[in-house]
Design a protein around this motif. Structure first.
Motif, short mmCIF file in Angstrom:
data_model
loop_
_atom_site.label_atom_id
_atom_site.label_comp_id
_atom_site.label_asym_id
_atom_site.label_seq_id
_atom_site.Cartn_x
_atom_site.Cartn_y
_atom_site.Cartn_z
N GLY A 39 20.13 21.96 3.33
CA GLY A 39 20.56 20.93 2.39
C GLY A 39 21.71 20.08 2.88
N MET A 40 22.16 20.26 4.11
CA MET A 40 23.21 19.40 4.66
C MET A 40 22.55 18.18 5.31
SD MET A 40 25.88 22.08 6.38
CE MET A 40 26.52 23.47 5.46
N PRO A 41 22.87 16.99 4.85
CA PRO A 41 22.12 15.80 5.27
C PRO A 41 22.54 15.26 6.65
CG PRO A 41 23.81 15.15 3.73
CD PRO A 41 23.90 16.64 3.84
N VAL A 42 22.55 16.13 7.68
CA VAL A 42 22.88 15.65 9.03
C VAL A 42 21.62 15.01 9.62
CG1 VAL A 42 24.73 17.30 9.43
CG2 VAL A 42 22.40 17.96 9.97
N GLU A 43 21.77 13.80 10.14
CA GLU A 43 20.62 13.08 10.70
C GLU A 43 20.85 12.67 12.15
OE1 GLU A 43 18.86 10.17 7.80
OE2 GLU A 43 20.65 10.73 6.68
N ARG A 44 22.07 12.85 12.60
CA ARG A 44 22.42 12.53 13.99
C ARG A 44 23.57 13.43 14.40
NH1 ARG A 44 26.15 9.59 17.02
NH2 ARG A 44 25.34 8.08 18.54
N GLY A 45 23.43 14.09 15.54
CA GLY A 45 24.49 14.98 16.01
C GLY A 45 24.60 14.92 17.51
N MET A 46 25.81 15.09 18.00
CA MET A 46 26.02 15.16 19.44
C MET A 46 27.05 16.23 19.75
SD MET A 46 26.72 12.22 22.31
CE MET A 46 28.46 11.96 21.98
N LEU A 47 26.69 17.12 20.66
CA LEU A 47 27.57 18.17 21.13
C LEU A 47 28.01 17.81 22.55
CD1 LEU A 47 28.73 21.12 21.13
CD2 LEU A 47 26.49 21.86 21.94
N THR A 48 29.30 17.78 22.80
CA THR A 48 29.85 17.41 24.11
C THR A 48 30.80 18.50 24.58
OG1 THR A 48 29.71 15.06 23.54
CG2 THR A 48 31.12 15.64 25.39
N TRP A 49 30.73 18.82 25.87
CA TRP A 49 31.61 19.85 26.40
C TRP A 49 31.98 19.53 27.85
CZ3 TRP A 49 26.43 20.23 25.59
CH2 TRP A 49 25.61 20.53 26.69
N ALA A 50 33.17 19.95 28.25
CA ALA A 50 33.61 19.84 29.64
C ALA A 50 33.01 20.99 30.43
CB ALA A 50 35.14 19.88 29.72
N THR A 51 32.78 20.76 31.73
CA THR A 51 32.18 21.80 32.55
C THR A 51 32.88 21.86 33.90
OG1 THR A 51 30.07 22.70 33.34
CG2 THR A 51 30.42 20.32 33.59
N LEU A 52 32.51 22.85 34.70
CA LEU A 52 33.05 23.00 36.05
C LEU A 52 31.88 22.87 37.01
CD1 LEU A 52 35.63 23.61 37.68
CD2 LEU A 52 34.98 26.02 37.62
N HIS A 53 31.82 21.72 37.69
CA HIS A 53 30.68 21.40 38.55
C HIS A 53 31.18 20.43 39.61
CE1 HIS A 53 26.82 19.74 39.81
NE2 HIS A 53 26.19 20.69 39.13
N PRO A 54 30.74 20.56 40.86
CA PRO A 54 31.24 19.66 41.90
C PRO A 54 30.88 18.19 41.68
CG PRO A 54 29.42 21.00 42.72
CD PRO A 54 29.81 21.57 41.40
N LEU A 55 29.85 17.92 40.89
CA LEU A 55 29.43 16.54 40.65
C LEU A 55 29.66 16.09 39.21
CD1 LEU A 55 26.01 16.59 42.56
CD2 LEU A 55 28.21 15.75 43.40
N VAL A 56 29.63 17.02 38.27
CA VAL A 56 29.58 16.69 36.85
C VAL A 56 30.88 17.08 36.16
CG1 VAL A 56 28.36 17.08 34.67
CG2 VAL A 56 27.08 16.97 36.83
N GLU A 57 31.43 16.17 35.36
CA GLU A 57 32.67 16.42 34.63
C GLU A 57 32.39 16.94 33.22
OE1 GLU A 57 36.79 14.10 33.33
OE2 GLU A 57 35.20 13.04 34.38
N ALA A 58 31.38 16.40 32.58
CA ALA A 58 31.08 16.78 31.20
C ALA A 58 29.59 16.63 30.95
CB ALA A 58 31.87 15.92 30.21
N GLU A 59 29.12 17.30 29.89
CA GLU A 59 27.71 17.24 29.50
C GLU A 59 27.63 17.06 27.99
OE1 GLU A 59 25.23 20.03 32.41
OE2 GLU A 59 26.85 21.14 31.44
N SER A 60 26.48 16.63 27.53
CA SER A 60 26.30 16.48 26.08
C SER A 60 24.85 16.73 25.71
CB SER A 60 26.73 15.09 25.61
OG SER A 60 25.83 14.10 26.10
N ALA A 61 24.66 17.15 24.47
CA ALA A 61 23.32 17.30 23.88
C ALA A 61 23.27 16.38 22.66
CB ALA A 61 23.07 18.75 23.48
N PHE A 62 22.34 15.42 22.67
CA PHE A 62 22.24 14.44 21.59
C PHE A 62 20.98 14.72 20.78
CE2 PHE A 62 20.60 10.31 20.07
CZ PHE A 62 21.66 9.96 19.23
N TRP A 63 21.14 14.81 19.45
CA TRP A 63 20.02 15.15 18.56
C TRP A 63 19.90 14.12 17.46
CZ3 TRP A 63 20.27 16.18 13.28
CH2 TRP A 63 19.11 16.67 12.69
N ARG A 64 18.66 13.77 17.14
CA ARG A 64 18.35 12.98 15.95
C ARG A 64 17.25 13.68 15.18
NH1 ARG A 64 16.31 7.53 17.92
NH2 ARG A 64 15.65 8.84 19.66
N ALA A 65 17.27 13.54 13.87
CA ALA A 65 16.28 14.22 13.04
C ALA A 65 14.87 13.89 13.52
CB ALA A 65 16.45 13.80 11.58
#
Length: 393
Positions: A39-65
């Protein structure tokens, strides 16, 4: 806050996820779908986090209903875009605030970030950012690492107080599940970066005892930089390091592009393996020869922009190798050992003596898609019998 059965079900699900090894994108999508079902009306969400990687600084997961989560990566060498510089996420990170909320409808709506205007144009009425820091080994300009989640809804009145309280309550539970998952991703990245994909997988699978390993058939690739000792003596350390990395970029980069796995950098030498499958030696030999050709081409191209010589010798041999842990119990490395590896190192030494940049064994030459010629049989140090060597015509 006072919880309810729906929130507790999601909380229990997050705990079970944290105890496993979930895909973080799938886990976040499952979390969003459970919120909506509760019953929570979330229709768009994005999770972002910093990481430890020689090429990558951060990553994200983007979701839409109605859609699966999309994973994005942000590289260390990417230039900061105007969208990022004017992003509400960046503002939260810089200010180290735990949250930011903006109503997107009504006369008092504030649109100080361009993203908010875009969201309003798409029909969203409320936007919420929740930030949770936690300690993980990462490279970040914003203090402690952690995760950040954004939510948006198209509900006419935006998020209710009850929904915001529920999202707040579940944020820490989601953070615990994400922290465990991100830590696993970082461990895999580090294992594969420093050991290689195959060796890293073996270590993470639990083969960490002295002597653990397996026997496999493989084509061994071995290359060595020419004149490096004199250069190391003549150049400043930074200049020599840059020169060495240009060589490794050409050699190791070509090996990985051709499907090989770099196992070790031995001083200025590269040791790599192309496993032989059920289809025989020919496919692995062809990939290794493709890598060798690419190395020589890359070095010629790199030579145009450096004043120091970039030459190497390359040797290919094939046969059975032992792939596993060597060293002492308290200090191990995962590598290949055996007669085939020793032969490759000895044959590479012959490239200088014979003036040939590439030498291969008879079995590799027979599997090659182009013509090789025998240049004779030679005694290799440590081998009882002579070995026939071949060079490309």
């Amino acid at each position: 806050m006072k919880t309810n059965a729906a929130l507790e079900d999601i909380e229990d699900w997050l705990i079970r996820e944290a105890l496993g090894q979930p895909d973080i994108g799938e886990m976040f999508a499952g979390f969003c779908e459970r919120l909506a079902a509760a019953g929570m009306p979330v229709e768009r969400g994005m999770l972002t986090w910093a990481t430890l990687h020689p090429l990558v600084e951060a990553e994200s997961a983007f979701w839409r209903a109605g859609h699966a989560a999309e994973i994005s990566q942000y590289r260390h060498d990417e230039e900061e875009t105007e969208d990022w510089l004017q992003s509400p996420i960046r503002a939260v990170l810089e200010a180290r605030e735990p949250r930011l909320r903006r109503r997107l409808s009504g006369g008092n709506a504030v649109f100080e970030y361009p993203l908010l205007t875009s969201l309003k144009d798409e029909g969203y009425t409320d936007y919420l950012i929740l930030s949770t820091p936690f300690d993980l080994p990462t490279v970040t300009d914003f203090g402690r690492s952690g995760m950040l989640v954004t939510w948006a809804t198209r509900e006419p009145d935006g998020f209710s107080d009850q929904t915001v309280e529920g999202l707040d309550y579940l944020q820490l539970r989601l953070a615990l599940a994400c922290r465990a998952t991100i830590q696993t991703r970082i461990a895999r990245t580090l294992a594969e970066t420093y050991l290689g994909a195959r060796a890293g997988g073996q270590v993470l699978a639990g083969r960490i005892r002295h002597g653990d390993g397996e026997t496999l058939d493989a084509v061994i690739f071995y290359s060595d930089l020419r004149g490096s000792t004199a250069l190391a003596d003549r150049l400043e350390p930074d200049a020599y390091m840059a020169h060495l990395n240009a060589y490794f970029e050409a050699t190791a980069g070509a090996v990985m592009a051709s499907g090989g796995e770099v196992l070790d950098f031995i001083g200025d030498a590269v040791l790599a393996v192309f496993p032989i499958g059920a289809d025989g030696v020919a496919p692995a030999a062809c990939r290794a020869l493709e890598a060798a050709d690419a190395v020589l081409l890359r070095l010629r191209e790199a030579q145009r922009i450096t004043v120091h010589p970039l030459n190497c010798g390359i040797a290919l041999s094939s046969g059975q190798v032992m792939f596993g842990n060597i060293g002492v119990p308290a200090r191990l490395t995962f590598s290949v050992i055996g007669r085939t590896v020793n032969a490759a190192a000895r044959i590479e030494a012959m490239t200088k003596q014979l003036g040939r940049p590439l030498l291969v064994t008879a079995e590799i030459a027979a599997a090659a898609p182009r013509d090789f010629a025998s240049i004779g049989r030679f005694h290799l140090a440590g081998f009882g019998e002579e070995v026939e060597l071949h060079a490309p015509l």
